[in-house]
Design an enzyme around this catalytic site. Structure first.
Site, PDB file in Angstrom:
ATOM      1  N   SER A   1       0.702  -1.159  -0.007  1.00 35.16           N
ATOM      2  CA  SER A   1      -0.140  -0.138   0.085  1.00 35.16           C
ATOM      3  C   SER A   1       1.000   1.244  -0.015  1.00 35.16           C
ATOM      4  CB  SER A   1      -0.927   0.108   1.242  1.00 35.16           C
ATOM      5  OG  SER A   1      -0.245   0.457   2.273  1.00 35.16           O
ATOM      6  N   CYS A   2       0.096   2.262  -0.414  1.00 38.91           N
ATOM      7  CA  CYS A   2       0.988   3.639  -0.214  1.00 38.91           C
ATOM      8  C   CYS A   2       1.305   4.319   1.091  1.00 38.91           C
ATOM      9  CB  CYS A   2       0.052   4.759  -1.048  1.00 38.91           C
ATOM     10  SG  CYS A   2      -0.170   4.123  -2.567  1.00 38.91           S
ATOM     11  N   ASP A   3       0.739   3.534   2.311  1.00 41.35           N
ATOM     12  CA  ASP A   3       1.017   3.970   3.624  1.00 41.35           C
ATOM     13  C   ASP A   3       2.295   3.754   3.874  1.00 41.35           C
ATOM     14  OD1 ASP A   3       0.843   4.791   6.024  1.00 41.35           O
ATOM     15  OD2 ASP A   3      -1.009   3.843   6.489  1.00 41.35           O
TER      16      ASP A   3
END
Ligand SMILES: Cc1ncc(COP(=O)(O)O)c(C=O)c1O
Length: 370
Positions: free
Chosen positions: A312-314
């Site tokens: 994910s982009c987190d």
């Protein structure tokens, strides 16, 4: 580990139902006379629940959806309990409709709700007990101190409920057997205080039994010997015991198979990106759960120190740092051992990355050891 012949798109969780059954049998043998309920939250897969029901195990449900699922699988109301101390009114009404009578509580408000929606229920009080040494402590959200217990038990009786017992949770992945001994002493004290008025006859030992991840854990017998000794020294034969393990019954019965989807070097750190991260399968890594990793690579492959991250982009989506692993390439697979608990059950679809598909080793021709 050799799972190369499973030509299935990653990520997937490969579950061995025979191991689930074996874990249940081991626990039953180690705790004679103790009724076992599978706390289904770590892995609510229907085939797991059905296998355990077939073995004679009961089920602990935390919500209306879990209740409806186990009923649809053929569980009888007498095989079901709920130890969630805070239940919604619709959940309580569904319990009542189906005749599930045994449930936990830990506040006057819960007593009032139970009395209104499931009148006449058999209730057990959740005590707050020491969670020291548990890798996933659970003690501050639920449970009452022993000093408050008698008043709450009397209050439940005054509302027409039958207070049958006490329960506690020593913390999930509990590495400290002593927690069970202390909790049982607390139960004995509370029972003593109300003995003249209320026959408390059930003690639910909660969950917390650990499974092996990266570090040493107490053996099952170290924990069950502690429990059995406390049972026999502190309580009469009238007292019946229950236990509701979650992680123990499923944690080391499955392997999570994931693929490398990217690599990068940034500020002197080598990063390896997988198709599974904290949001879609490895939530427990937020508490630094050190899962053991496995690989299918040739001998002699160079080792590297990677920071391993999810897709994910987190930036929080980091899984493991520090340990040397083979220098994997994009497309190669990595195995997360003992990933059967609190993985797919918690996983969501954040950023569009899907949770692992659950598949079963029974469905493949070759038996697989992992
Ligand atoms: C009430 C209750 N019982 C049992 C369990 C299962 O615990 P474990 O997976 O540590 O065995 C939990 C986990 O949160 C719980 O809240």
């Amino acid at each position: 580990m050799n799972l190369n012949h499973i030509n299935y798109p990653t990520p997937f969780l490969l579950v061995d139902l025979d191991k689930v059954r074996q874990k249940y049998r081991r626990l039953r043998a180690a705790l004679p006379g103790v009724e076992i309920f599978y706390a289904m939250k770590p892995n609510p897969e229907s085939r797991i629940i059905t296998a355990l029901l077939d073995e004679g195990c009961g089920v602990e449900v935390a919500s209306q959806a879990e209740l409806c699922q186990v009923l649809s699988l053929g569980a009888r109301p007498s095989q079901i309990i709920t130890s969630n101390p805070v239940k919604s009114p619709p959940f309580l009404r569904t319990l009542h409709t189906h005749g599930v009578q045994r449930m936990a509580f830990d506040s006057p408000v819960e007593v009032d709700k139970i009395a209104q929606h499931t009148p006449g229920s058999q209730v057990y009080l959740r005590l707050r007990t020491d969670n020291t040494g548990a890798e996933w402590p659970l003690s501050d959200k639920f449970g009452v101190d022993a000093a408050e217990a008698p008043e709450l038990l009397y209050y439940a009786a005054s509302k027409g409920l039958t207070p049958i017992g006490l329960t506690f949770h020593v913390g999930s992945q509990c590495l400290n057997p002593h927690n069970w001994a202390i909790a049982l002493q607390t139960c004995a004290q509370v029972m003593e205080q109300v003995a003249d008025d209320l026959p408390i006859e059930v003690i639910n030992l909660g969950g917390g039994l650990p499974v092996p991840y990266g570090r040493a854990i107490p053996t099952l017998s170290e924990i069950t010997d502690t429990i059995n000794e406390a049972r026999h020294t502190l309580f009469t034969d009238q007292v019946r015991f229950q236990i509701e393990p979650g992680r123990f019954l499923v944690g080391d019965t499955a392997v999570l198979v994931t693929s490398v989807i990217g690599k990068a070097r940034r500020s002197n750190t080598d990063w390896l990106y997988l198709d599974v991260g904290i949001y879609n399968g490895l939530f427990d890594t937020i508490e630094q759960f050190a899962y053991e990793l496995g690989f299918d690579v040739e001998h002699g492959r160079a080792q590297a120190h990677f920071t391993i991250a999810g897709p994910s982009c987190d930036s929080m989506d980091k899984l493991f740092t520090g340990h040397p692993i083979p220098d994997l390439q994009v497309g190669e697979r990595l195995y997360v051992r003992n990933a059967g608990a609190y993985t797919t059950a918690i996983a969501g679809h954040f950023n569009g990355f899907p949770p692992p598909t659950v598949i079963y080793s029974d469905d493949f021709e070759h038996s697989m050891k992992f």
